[in-house]
Design a protein around this motif. Sequence first.
Motif, PDB file in Angstrom:
ATOM      1  N   LYS A 325       0.823  -1.203   0.000  1.00 31.09           N
ATOM      2  CA  LYS A 325       0.000   0.000   0.000  1.00 31.09           C
ATOM      3  C   LYS A 325       0.860   1.257   0.000  1.00 31.09           C
ATOM      4  CE  LYS A 325      -3.662   2.341   2.618  1.00 31.09           C
ATOM      5  NZ  LYS A 325      -4.554   2.274   3.820  1.00 31.09           N
ATOM      6  N   THR A 326       1.942   1.230   0.780  1.00 30.29           N
ATOM      7  CA  THR A 326       2.861   2.371   0.804  1.00 30.29           C
ATOM      8  C   THR A 326       3.564   2.519  -0.536  1.00 30.29           C
ATOM      9  OG1 THR A 326       3.187   2.084   3.181  1.00 30.29           O
ATOM     10  CG2 THR A 326       4.827   3.394   2.007  1.00 30.29           C
ATOM     11  N   ARG A 327       3.993   1.404  -1.134  1.00 29.62           N
ATOM     12  CA  ARG A 327       4.623   1.472  -2.455  1.00 29.62           C
ATOM     13  C   ARG A 327       3.672   2.078  -3.474  1.00 29.62           C
ATOM     14  NH1 ARG A 327       6.176  -3.265  -2.956  1.00 29.62           N
ATOM     15  NH2 ARG A 327       8.460  -3.162  -3.080  1.00 29.62           N
ATOM     16  N   ASP A 328       2.397   1.711  -3.389  1.00 30.73           N
ATOM     17  CA  ASP A 328       1.407   2.207  -4.349  1.00 30.73           C
ATOM     18  C   ASP A 328       1.146   3.708  -4.212  1.00 30.73           C
ATOM     19  OD1 ASP A 328       1.148  -0.321  -5.365  1.00 30.73           O
ATOM     20  OD2 ASP A 328      -0.686  -0.804  -4.269  1.00 30.73           O
ATOM     21  N   GLN A 329       1.630   4.314  -3.149  1.00 26.20           N
ATOM     22  CA  GLN A 329       1.530   5.765  -2.985  1.00 26.20           C
ATOM     23  C   GLN A 329       2.708   6.478  -3.636  1.00 26.20           C
ATOM     24  OE1 GLN A 329       1.172   5.498   1.382  1.00 26.20           O
ATOM     25  NE2 GLN A 329      -0.854   6.418   1.218  1.00 26.20           N
ATOM     26  N   ASP A 330       3.340   5.796  -4.583  1.00 19.08           N
ATOM     27  CA  ASP A 330       4.504   6.330  -5.313  1.00 19.08           C
ATOM     28  C   ASP A 330       5.683   6.547  -4.374  1.00 19.08           C
ATOM     29  OD1 ASP A 330       5.700   6.977  -7.684  1.00 19.08           O
ATOM     30  OD2 ASP A 330       5.017   9.061  -7.720  1.00 19.08           O
ATOM     31  N   ALA A 331       5.848   5.591  -3.443  1.00 19.60           N
ATOM     32  CA  ALA A 331       6.877   5.731  -2.420  1.00 19.60           C
ATOM     33  C   ALA A 331       8.281   5.825  -3.004  1.00 19.60           C
ATOM     34  CB  ALA A 331       6.795   4.563  -1.438  1.00 19.60           C
ATOM     35  N   VAL A 332       8.588   5.001  -4.008  1.00 25.37           N
ATOM     36  CA  VAL A 332       9.944   5.011  -4.564  1.00 25.37           C
ATOM     37  C   VAL A 332      10.295   6.396  -5.098  1.00 25.37           C
ATOM     38  CG1 VAL A 332      11.425   4.100  -6.388  1.00 25.37           C
ATOM     39  CG2 VAL A 332       9.973   2.546  -5.081  1.00 25.37           C
ATOM     40  N   THR A 333       9.425   6.975  -5.905  1.00 30.76           N
ATOM     41  CA  THR A 333       9.689   8.294  -6.490  1.00 30.76           C
ATOM     42  C   THR A 333       9.789   9.364  -5.414  1.00 30.76           C
ATOM     43  OG1 THR A 333       8.564   7.695  -8.541  1.00 30.76           O
ATOM     44  CG2 THR A 333       8.803  10.046  -8.071  1.00 30.76           C
ATOM     45  N   LYS A 334       8.894   9.335  -4.441  1.00 30.55           N
ATOM     46  CA  LYS A 334       8.885  10.362  -3.399  1.00 30.55           C
ATOM     47  C   LYS A 334      10.110  10.271  -2.501  1.00 30.55           C
ATOM     48  CE  LYS A 334       3.837  10.832  -3.300  1.00 30.55           C
ATOM     49  NZ  LYS A 334       2.597  10.545  -2.531  1.00 30.55           N
ATOM     50  N   VAL A 335      10.531   9.058  -2.171  1.00 28.65           N
ATOM     51  CA  VAL A 335      11.717   8.893  -1.332  1.00 28.65           C
ATOM     52  C   VAL A 335      12.973   9.310  -2.083  1.00 28.65           C
ATOM     53  CG1 VAL A 335      13.184   7.174  -0.211  1.00 28.65           C
ATOM     54  CG2 VAL A 335      10.723   7.139   0.182  1.00 28.65           C
ATOM     55  N   LEU A 336      13.073   8.933  -3.354  1.00 31.79           N
ATOM     56  CA  LEU A 336      14.221   9.362  -4.156  1.00 31.79           C
ATOM     57  C   LEU A 336      14.288  10.887  -4.241  1.00 31.79           C
ATOM     58  CD1 LEU A 336      14.046   6.799  -7.107  1.00 31.79           C
ATOM     59  CD2 LEU A 336      15.842   6.932  -5.386  1.00 31.79           C
ATOM     60  N   GLN A 337      13.156  11.512  -4.495  1.00 32.38           N
ATOM     61  CA  GLN A 337      13.123  12.965  -4.621  1.00 32.38           C
ATOM     62  C   GLN A 337      13.496  13.637  -3.304  1.00 32.38           C
ATOM     63  OE1 GLN A 337       9.421  14.528  -6.113  1.00 32.38           O
ATOM     64  NE2 GLN A 337       9.987  16.656  -5.726  1.00 32.38           N
ATOM     65  N   HIS A 338      12.924  13.161  -2.211  1.00 33.54           N
ATOM     66  CA  HIS A 338      13.243  13.741  -0.900  1.00 33.54           C
ATOM     67  C   HIS A 338      14.733  13.623  -0.588  1.00 33.54           C
ATOM     68  CE1 HIS A 338      13.414  14.321   3.448  1.00 33.54           C
ATOM     69  NE2 HIS A 338      13.978  13.136   3.523  1.00 33.54           N
ATOM     70  N   THR A 339      15.293  12.445  -0.823  1.00 34.80           N
ATOM     71  CA  THR A 339      16.694  12.226  -0.493  1.00 34.80           C
ATOM     72  C   THR A 339      17.604  13.087  -1.352  1.00 34.80           C
ATOM     73  OG1 THR A 339      16.100   9.947   0.092  1.00 34.80           O
ATOM     74  CG2 THR A 339      18.433  10.435  -0.154  1.00 34.80           C
ATOM     75  N   ASP A 340      17.293  13.215  -2.629  1.00 34.80           N
ATOM     76  CA  ASP A 340      18.057  14.113  -3.501  1.00 34.80           C
ATOM     77  C   ASP A 340      18.001  15.550  -2.983  1.00 34.80           C
ATOM     78  OD1 ASP A 340      18.794  12.055  -5.159  1.00 34.80           O
ATOM     79  OD2 ASP A 340      17.267  12.458  -6.686  1.00 34.80           O
ATOM     80  N   GLU A 341      16.842  15.973  -2.520  1.00 36.02           N
ATOM     81  CA  GLU A 341      16.685  17.347  -2.000  1.00 36.02           C
ATOM     82  C   GLU A 341      17.534  17.550  -0.734  1.00 36.02           C
ATOM     83  OE1 GLU A 341      12.492  17.696  -1.500  1.00 36.02           O
ATOM     84  OE2 GLU A 341      12.092  18.092  -3.633  1.00 36.02           O
ATOM     85  N   VAL A 342      17.539  16.568   0.150  1.00 31.40           N
ATOM     86  CA  VAL A 342      18.361  16.673   1.364  1.00 31.40           C
ATOM     87  C   VAL A 342      19.836  16.734   0.987  1.00 31.40           C
ATOM     88  CG1 VAL A 342      19.113  15.433   3.443  1.00 31.40           C
ATOM     89  CG2 VAL A 342      16.677  15.599   2.893  1.00 31.40           C
ATOM     90  N   PHE A 343      20.262  15.891   0.059  1.00 32.36           N
ATOM     91  CA  PHE A 343      21.665  15.911  -0.344  1.00 32.36           C
ATOM     92  C   PHE A 343      22.045  17.250  -0.970  1.00 32.36           C
ATOM     93  CE2 PHE A 343      21.815  10.993  -0.990  1.00 32.36           C
ATOM     94  CZ  PHE A 343      21.871  10.827   0.372  1.00 32.36           C
ATOM     95  N   GLN A 344      21.176  17.802  -1.783  1.00 25.89           N
ATOM     96  CA  GLN A 344      21.467  19.097  -2.409  1.00 25.89           C
ATOM     97  C   GLN A 344      21.544  20.204  -1.360  1.00 25.89           C
ATOM     98  OE1 GLN A 344      18.486  19.698  -5.448  1.00 25.89           O
ATOM     99  NE2 GLN A 344      19.125  17.873  -6.596  1.00 25.89           N
ATOM    100  N   ARG A 345      20.685  20.138  -0.361  1.00 22.87           N
ATOM    101  CA  ARG A 345      20.686  21.165   0.671  1.00 22.87           C
ATOM    102  C   ARG A 345      21.902  21.079   1.588  1.00 22.87           C
ATOM    103  NH1 ARG A 345      16.389  19.659   3.997  1.00 22.87           N
ATOM    104  NH2 ARG A 345      17.762  19.083   5.729  1.00 22.87           N
ATOM    105  N   VAL A 346      22.251  19.857   1.965  1.00 25.85           N
ATOM    106  CA  VAL A 346      23.301  19.667   2.963  1.00 25.85           C
ATOM    107  C   VAL A 346      24.688  19.580   2.365  1.00 25.85           C
ATOM    108  CG1 VAL A 346      24.154  18.075   4.747  1.00 25.85           C
ATOM    109  CG2 VAL A 346      21.700  18.531   4.553  1.00 25.85           C
TER     110      VAL A 346
END
Length: 348
Positions: A325-346
């Motif tokens: 159910k969590t995967r079906d909420q587009d979890a892979v894309t959202k987690v990848l995007q979030h992590t990229d944003e944290v890396f860019q910020r930090v």
Amino acid sequence: MVSIQRIHAHNASLKSLTPNLVAVFVGGTSGISLSTALALARHTISPKIYLIGRSQSAASAAIASMKQINPSAQPTFLQTDISLLRNVDRVCREIAAREPKLNLLFMTPGLITLHGRDETVEGLDRKMVLHYYARMRFVANLLPLLKRAREDVSVSVAERLSRVVSVFDPIVSVRAGGAGALNFDDLELKRTFSLKNAGDHASLMGDFWLEGMAERHPGTAFVHAYPSGVATGVLREVPGARLLSGVLKWVLWPFMVPVEESGERHLFAATSGRFPCREDGEAEQQQQQEEEEDVAVGSDGVRGSGCYWVSWNGEVFPRNQKLEKTRDQDAVTKVLQHTDEVFQRVCT
């Protein structure tokens, strides 16, 4: 269950590989990471082993043990505090300057603490960094070296090992009736931090980030491994840690995995054809050939898809409705995007 006899037979066969396998062990001076590094030294010829940790004294003892097991081993200690991503970047640059390729990235850093959110100077919770952000930063930084190992034409195709192993618990968020859900509005847990949320988020984000990496980088295999109970130093920051560790070890002994066996089992997860990269898994399906070792079903439900959520016994976890159910909420894309944003910020 993959029998310990099969584990030992596979690991013993690693001596037939080309010498100078290159491996990085993050958190490599103690516990599961060290036991796996020692197993690698025991079963391969002249491995280049990088141990990353904070303690010089622990590293010296680890290196002495490694050289006693295998005088041809080439261990190197890189001292750093990986709770800061800038230190992760620095040590990755050092590895890249020393090595043209990397066969194995093995990661176990973490801690158990009773403290609440503990932000580093980079604005990230220390527990979340050790269990998630630093690990994924190592992967992101070292993927070019892993790719070169896969493309190394100087060795046989079977010897082009390119693998990432992160040891945590892929299904901690659904144990004891947990929801297995991510708070997509606060993945960093700035507003909703708790120790349970931190454990669940680090585990789930690791699950889906590694799955996304398997899709993006089909030449590298990714394993998220559950170690079960193993006597390590993870309780070191809990008050009364020595007494608590002794009590728990006595109470839980029948359910514990000996640390040396854990190392052998994790070496199997790190090198076995049971967990191929996506390219090899797809090739096997197309050719419809039976391999000597049965190929595991990936985290997305597809056999040989390149990312595997593996239990301590070498078997993959069955599909779970809550995680689906969590995967079906587009979890892979959202987690990848979030992590990229944290890396860019930090990190920039």
